[in-house]
Each structure stands twice: as structure tokens, then as C-alpha cells.
Design an enzyme around this catalytic site. Structure first.
Site, mmCIF file in Angstrom:
data_model
loop_
_atom_site.group_PDB
_atom_site.id
_atom_site.type_symbol
_atom_site.label_atom_id
_atom_site.label_comp_id
_atom_site.label_asym_id
_atom_site.label_seq_id
_atom_site.Cartn_x
_atom_site.Cartn_y
_atom_site.Cartn_z
ATOM 1 N N THR A 50 -14.417 29.943 -0.850
ATOM 2 C CA THR A 50 -15.426 30.085 0.202
ATOM 3 C C THR A 50 -16.644 29.203 -0.016
ATOM 4 O O THR A 50 -17.238 28.702 0.946
ATOM 5 C CB THR A 50 -15.867 31.571 0.287
ATOM 6 O OG1 THR A 50 -14.734 32.335 0.681
ATOM 7 C CG2 THR A 50 -16.968 31.778 1.299
ATOM 8 N N ASP A 122 -7.810 27.879 -0.446
ATOM 9 C CA ASP A 122 -8.255 29.271 -0.421
ATOM 10 C C ASP A 122 -7.533 29.870 -1.631
ATOM 11 O O ASP A 122 -6.328 29.642 -1.805
ATOM 12 C CB ASP A 122 -7.783 29.940 0.885
ATOM 13 C CG ASP A 122 -8.284 31.371 0.995
ATOM 14 O OD1 ASP A 122 -8.054 32.153 0.059
ATOM 15 O OD2 ASP A 122 -8.901 31.692 2.029
ATOM 16 N N SER A 123 -8.229 30.617 -2.475
ATOM 17 C CA SER A 123 -7.587 31.023 -3.737
ATOM 18 C C SER A 123 -6.390 31.943 -3.519
ATOM 19 O O SER A 123 -5.585 32.145 -4.431
ATOM 20 C CB SER A 123 -8.601 31.656 -4.676
ATOM 21 O OG SER A 123 -8.931 32.959 -4.266
ATOM 22 N N SER A 124 -6.237 32.480 -2.310
ATOM 23 C CA SER A 124 -5.038 33.281 -2.023
ATOM 24 C C SER A 124 -3.779 32.415 -2.093
ATOM 25 O O SER A 124 -2.673 32.926 -2.248
ATOM 26 C CB SER A 124 -5.127 33.888 -0.618
ATOM 27 O OG SER A 124 -6.354 34.522 -0.461
ATOM 28 N N THR A 154 -12.981 33.607 -4.635
ATOM 29 C CA THR A 154 -13.164 34.867 -5.370
ATOM 30 C C THR A 154 -11.912 35.749 -5.364
ATOM 31 O O THR A 154 -11.735 36.575 -6.253
ATOM 32 C CB THR A 154 -14.329 35.676 -4.766
ATOM 33 O OG1 THR A 154 -14.055 35.909 -3.385
ATOM 34 C CG2 THR A 154 -15.642 34.954 -4.913
ATOM 35 N N ASP A 155 -11.056 35.561 -4.332
ATOM 36 C CA ASP A 155 -9.924 36.492 -4.190
ATOM 37 C C ASP A 155 -9.039 36.555 -5.430
ATOM 38 O O ASP A 155 -8.601 37.624 -5.835
ATOM 39 C CB ASP A 155 -9.080 36.121 -2.956
ATOM 40 C CG ASP A 155 -9.802 36.454 -1.654
ATOM 41 O OD1 ASP A 155 -10.807 37.197 -1.715
ATOM 42 O OD2 ASP A 155 -9.379 35.972 -0.592
HETATM 43 N N1 ASN Z 1 -10.625 33.760 0.526
HETATM 44 C C1 ASN Z 1 -11.648 33.227 -0.311
HETATM 45 C C2 ASN Z 1 -10.949 32.648 -1.542
HETATM 46 O O1 ASN Z 1 -10.607 33.377 -2.425
HETATM 47 C C3 ASN Z 1 -12.649 34.278 -0.696
HETATM 48 C C4 ASN Z 1 -13.870 33.761 -1.392
HETATM 49 O O2 ASN Z 1 -13.881 32.758 -2.036
HETATM 50 N N2 ASN Z 1 -14.985 34.487 -1.296
HETATM 51 O O3 ASN Z 1 -10.710 31.462 -1.602
#
Ligand code: ASN
Length: 602
Positions: A50, A122-124, A154-155
Site C-alpha cells: 500500500t 500487493d503482498s497478497s 502489510t497483509d
Molecule cells: N493489500 C496491501 C498489501 O499487503 C495491504 C497493505 O499494504 N496495507 O500489499
């Protein structure tokens, strides 16, 4: 073949020993350049997340090649004046994409470069393949930077932090993962503060761990879990207090900082085992589903159980499947579903589960347990028994292992007690403050006199053997200056960092070179010590001056540090050319041998 004294010191050290008034504009010149002593280099590896996302039609997504341009416009994250000044000076090259933080309270300039991975994710969407990409980048640039920041979504940040903590073997520098909940391009965001905090930790402190920085706190990476999707305070480290807090002051909990206790060089292990999984039990879980989950190619699973590691002991069908799997040498690691706490043997239900061959995961987070499993199962050269043993051991500070045997504590130290008494001190906090104030002087004195027992006692009192005295010197700096190989060896085995820099920017290796302690140089090098890329770049004139004086041994000790011996001095000549012009036969012989050795190695 110890050389005679009186040899002109490496320029950094000779400058370091000059009175402050003669140093260039209040800072120390290293080598021939105009680099201030307080300048440190941090590599930022941007993987996505993000922090660098923009809103598209389908929602937030990472955008490539945007972050550096944006950061250049943020005064808290880039001081353009400083870069312009440096570019105008004669010696310093600053590539265009270089960013520099304003001068920190600790009087340091953090110079940072961003490497963007392709594609940004996106870390997902991240997998073990992406962890390996990050690890290889860390390995490639390890010696060129003082610390590292990884920008990440963060995910799955807790998974990546856990995985990297195992993949980075014999880590000696600070690695900090961070990201944000709101893109850095938005008016109200947490990205700016998180990036700034991560850079300050990576650039200013040697915390040889894979850490995670978020919302004013630095955590051990393999202890965190994402607990809040809608708050800036998104992470928690339920079973370990933060390594540091960045409030009005930065306070580091040095006693908690993990030290590798190894003399080996940094390397990364990238072949993680993908045949692992997470299985959360729930009331009425279907034994057939568990059976299916445990089938080949599965080699290990983290079983998330209730409370202190309990599972039903009235479900023979379920226990039977677990038993059959462990008999096939599928590793089952037991972790609690609770946010906080540990697996214990308090309950009959837990003990029945253990009897099926399941291993206790202690107080590990499921993220850390999965990463550890994937790491250990990828080590093909070790036996199944050895793997199980390693899973129960604390490898990177990922789990709490209660030490066996009596431990000497602070209050047992007669010395500290006497001082405390005369100062009228009785509470634990004050005793600790006295210990922390005295440790650097005591440890440096012990290193100077070669007193291993004193070092042991300091350590047993909870003192940190990487502590720095008023000039930033650590016991390893002192032992390296003294040439005491045994003490250097002891300190390295007890977590001393080879990357500590004193007030003058000099590392223990630099002191070993200065005082020409060949064996210490070799030992430090084996443990991953190196001169910084900047120092290596600027020693040409020093080498040429040694060549002019036919100082073979002086050149040899620099050679041992990994310095490039073909560097030119201020007049564009190499040490070899000088030896040729002056007809220094012994020196020419040294260069001939060196080239022969190098050719044989390659
Ligand atoms: N979907 C985002 C990720 O993990 C969430 C984030 O970074 N806050 O890439």
C-alpha cells in the site's frame, strides 16, 4: 612478520586521530573523499504494498517508478540541498536516484537508494519465490550498505519477515521491513513516518535481526502478526516486547536484541520447502479432511490448536490420522490459536496430542512456525531426528526457550552491589542503569587486558558485549587494536558485531589493519567483516604511499581486508606501477604472488 611502527595510518584513522579542529568542517574525512563520518548508507528494497499504491478503477494497486520522484519532494525524507552541495564537491559521486535524510538527532546523514523489484506486488500475491528475490538482493548488496529497509505490503509482511529471519544466516546488519496502511501519496498517511523510522533504525543502529517497524515500534520480525486491518497500529508482537520504541526519544531494548553467536559470514538460504501448510482445528473438524491435507507431497504442517496446545482426545479418528502422518515422517508442529501464550503440557488433551508424535511449537506465531518448518525441511543434508531437534530450538529468537540451570543475575554481582549501596540504590531499574553505564568501560577494559572471565561475568550479568563506550568503541574494537586473537574469537562467538563503527567511522577491522594484526584481520574477515565500499574506494593514495616506501607488509595487511590493490593514488598511478618505477623487487614479488594466487582461485 610484524612491521615496525611509525607507518602512516590509513587516512581515515590518521584523520580520526587529528584534533577535532583540524578535521574538515566538523566531520571526519574518510579516505580521499569528502564523506562526512556521520554518513551511512541504507538500501531500500521496494517490493510493493500500500505504501506505494495508487487508486485505479479496480482499487488500490502498486505503481512502478513513482516513489523516488515523490520522495524527492518530501523534505522530511529528502534533503536536496545536501545532495547539491555534495555534487558540487570534487570527490563525491552521487547517482541521480540517491536520497538523503535531513541530519538526524544522532548527527548522522542517512543516504539511501531505492531498488524497485519487478513487478511491484500487493503482498497478497507474494510467494516463497519473492522472498528468495529479496534475499538475493540482500546478499548481493550486503557489503555495500550499512543497513537495509524492505518496503512491503502489510497483509503478508509477518510471513515475509519470519521467512527472511531464517533465510538470512549469520546476519550481522539491521534489516527492517515496513509499509503502511495508507499510500504515502495521500494527505493523511502512515507511510512517511514508517519509512522515516525504518531508515533511522537501519542506518543508525546495528540490530542484527530481521525487524519490522510500524507505528513507532520496532519488532522482531518473526514475532509479529497483523492484528488490525483498519488501524495505523496494525501489528502486534504478543509474546515478545518490542525491540525498540520511537517515542519522543528512541529507546532500544538491547537485552532483547538477538545475537547470532556465530563467527560465520552472512549468506542467504533461498531454497525453502513448499510442501508445508497451516491447519486450524475447530470443534467437529472432519477427520477425512485432515487425512486429505496430510497426504503427500505434504512434508510438514503447523497445527493450530486450542489454548495451551490442546486438541480433542475423544476423537480417535482424528488422532489416528495425525499418528499415521507422523509415522510417515510428516512433521506436525503444534501452535496455539490464541494470540498470546505458549503450548504447554498442562492438560491431558494436550498430552494425548503430543503422544501422536506432534512437536511443541512453544510460543511461536503460526507465521514463524510455518517459515521455520519450510526452512528446516529444505535442509536436505540433515536427518529427520536432527530436523525435529532444530524445530524445538530457538534459532532466530522466534520462540522463548526457558534456560536450564542457575543464572547469575544482576543482584549477584558484588561489584555492582557495592556501587549501588554507596549510591543508595535498591531498585532493579536503577541497578540496571548502573550496569549499563559501567558495562562499556568494564568490557573494553577486559578486552584490553584479555580477561575472558571478566567478559563472561559481564555477559552473565546481562551486559551486552557489543556495547559502545563514549567514543563508540566496542570491546571488539579494543581487542582488534590489541591483536588479541583469543578475545576477538570469544567476542565473535558471544554475539559481538563486526559492523560496529566508532565515532570516527572505523570498524574493528580498520583497527586491526592500523595496528597490523594479521591473524585478527583473517578472523574478522571470516566472520563477515569488511571495509565499507566508500572506504575501499578511497584507499588508493594510502596504498601508493606504502608502495613508495617498499612497505610490503603494510600492503599485505590491506590486501587481507579485501581492498582492491589496483586502485590509483592521487596522481593516477597504481601501487604496482610505483613499485616498478622505483624498482622495489620484494614488492614486485608480492604482486606477482598475489596475481598467481588470484588466478589459481578463479
Ligand atoms: N493489500 C496491501 C498489501 O499487503 C495491504 C497493505 O499494504 N496495507 O500489499
Amino acid at each position: 612478520m610484524e612491521a615496525a611502527s611509525g607507518y602512516p595510518l590509513g587516512r581515515a584513522l590518521s584523520c580520526a586521530l587529528r584534533p577535532a579542529s583540524s578535521r574538515c568542517s566538523g566531520s571526519l574525512a574518510l579516505g580521499g573523499g569528502c564523506r562526512a563520518v556521520a554518513e551511512v548508507r541504507v538500501l531500500v528494497i521496494n517490493t510493493g504494498g500500500t505504501i506505494g499504491m495508487v487508486k485505479e478503477d479496480k482499487g488500490l494497486a502498486p505503481e512502478a517508478n513513482k516513489l523516488v520522484k515523490a520522495l524527492k519532494k518530501m523534505p522530511m525524507l529528502h534533503d536536496d540541498e545536501y545532495v547539491k552541495e555534495k555534487k558540487n564537491s570534487d570527490f563525491c559521486e552521487f547517482p541521480d536516484d540517491t536520497l538523503v535524510l535531513p541530519l538526524s538527532k544522532q548527527n548522522k546523514r542517512i543516504v539511501y537508494t531505492i531498488h524497485e523489484l519487478v513487478p511491484l506486488l500487493d503482498s497478497s500475491n507474494m510467494t516463497a519465490h519473492d522472498w528468495a528475490k529479496i534475499a538475493m538482493e540482500l546478499e548481493k548488496y550486503y557489503e555495500q550498505y550499512d543497513g537495509f529497509v524492505i518496503l512491503h505490503g502489510t497483509d503478508t509482511m509477518a510471513y515475509t519477515a519470519s521467512a527472511l529471519s531464517f533465510m538470512c544466516e549469520n546476519l550481522g546488519k539491521t534489516i527492517v521491513l515496513t509499509g503502511s496502511q495508507v499510500p504515502i501519496y495521500e494527505l493523511r498517511n502512515d507511510g512517511r513516518a514508517n519509512l522515516l523510522g525504518a531508515l533511522l533504525f537501519a542506518g543508525q543502529f546495528v540490530i542484527p535481526e530481521v525487524c519490522l517497524y510500524f507505528y513507532h515500534k520496532l519488532y522482531r520480525g518473526n514475532r509479529v502478526t497483523k492484528v488490525d486491518a483498519g488501524s495505523f497500529n496494525a501489528f502486534s508482537s504478543p509474546n515478545l516486547p518490542p525491540l525498540a520504541n520511537a517515542e519522543v526519544d528512541i529507546t532500544i531494548n538491547w537485552e532483547t536484541v538477538w545475537r547470532a553467536n556465530t563467527k560465520k559470514k552472512f549468506k542467504v538460504h533461498t531454497q525453502m520447502n513448499g510442501n508445508v501448510g497451516l491447519l486450524r482445528i475447530f470443534p467437529g473438524i472432519n477427520a477425512a479432511a485432515v487425512k486429505a491435507f496430510l497426504q503427500p507431497p505434504m512434508e510438514g504442517i503447523v497445527l493450530e490448536t486450542y489454548g495451551t496446545g490442546n486438541a480433542p482426545n475423544n476423537r480417535e479418528d482424528l488422532l489416528e490420522e495425525l499418528r499415521k502422518a507422523t509415522e510417515r515422517e510428516v512433521v506436525i508442529l503444534n501452535c496455539t490459536q490464541c494470540l498470546r501464550g505458549s503450548v504447554t503440557s498442562d492438560y491431558e488433551t494436550g498430552q494425548t496430542l503430543t503422544a501422536t508424535g506432534v512437536i511443541s511449537g512453544g510460543d511461536m506465531t503460526p507465521e514463524a512456525a510455518l517459515a521455520k518448518l519450510s526452512y528446516i525441511l529444505s535442509k536436505s543434508h540433515i536427518s529427520w531426528e536432527q530436523k525435529k531437534k532444530m524445530l524445538s530450538e530457538n534459532l532466530r529468537g522466534e520462540m522463548t526457550v526457558v534456560p536450564t540451570g542457575a543464572k547469575i543475575c544482576l543482584a549477584d554481582s558484588k561489584f555492582i552491589q557495592v556501587i549501588a549501596k554507596s549510591l543508595n540504590v535498591s531498585c532493579k531499574e536503577e541497578l540496571e542503569a548502573i550496569r549499563d553505564a559501567l558495562t562499556p568501560s568494564l568490557a573494553c577494559a577486559a578486552a584490553k587486558t584479555g580477561d575472558t572471565d571478566a567478559l563472561k561475568a559481564i555477559e552473565e550479568m546481562g551486559g551486552n558485549l557489543s556495547c559502545q563506550d563514549y567514543d563508540g568503541r566496542t570491546p571488539l574494537h579494543i581487542a582488534s587494536s590489541e591483536g588479541n586473537v583469543q578475545i576477538v574469537d570469544y567476542l565473535l562467538k558471544h554475539g559481538a558485531t563486526v559492523h560496529a563503527k566508532d565515532r570516527f567511522g572505523a570498524t574493528p577491522l580498520m583497527y586491526a589493519v592500523k595496528f597490523r594484526h594479521e591473524e585478527v584481520i583473517k578472523l574478522l574477515r571470516k566472520s563477515g567483516a569488511h571495509l565499507s565500499s566508500q572506504e575501499l574506494k578511497n584507499i588508493g593514495t594510502e596504498l601508493c604511499s606504502l608502495a613508495a616506501k617498499d612497505d610490503v607488509y603494510g600492503l599485505y595487511v590491506w590486501y587481507l581486508t579485501g581492498a582492491n590493490m589496483e586502485q590509483t593514488g592521487y596522481d593516477g598511478r597504481t601501487p604496482l606501477q610505483i613499485a616498478e618505477i622505483r624498482g622495489h623487487v620484494a614488492l614486485l614479488d608480492f604482486f606477482k604472488k598475489k596475481y598467481k594466487e588470484e588466478n589459481e582461485q578463479s
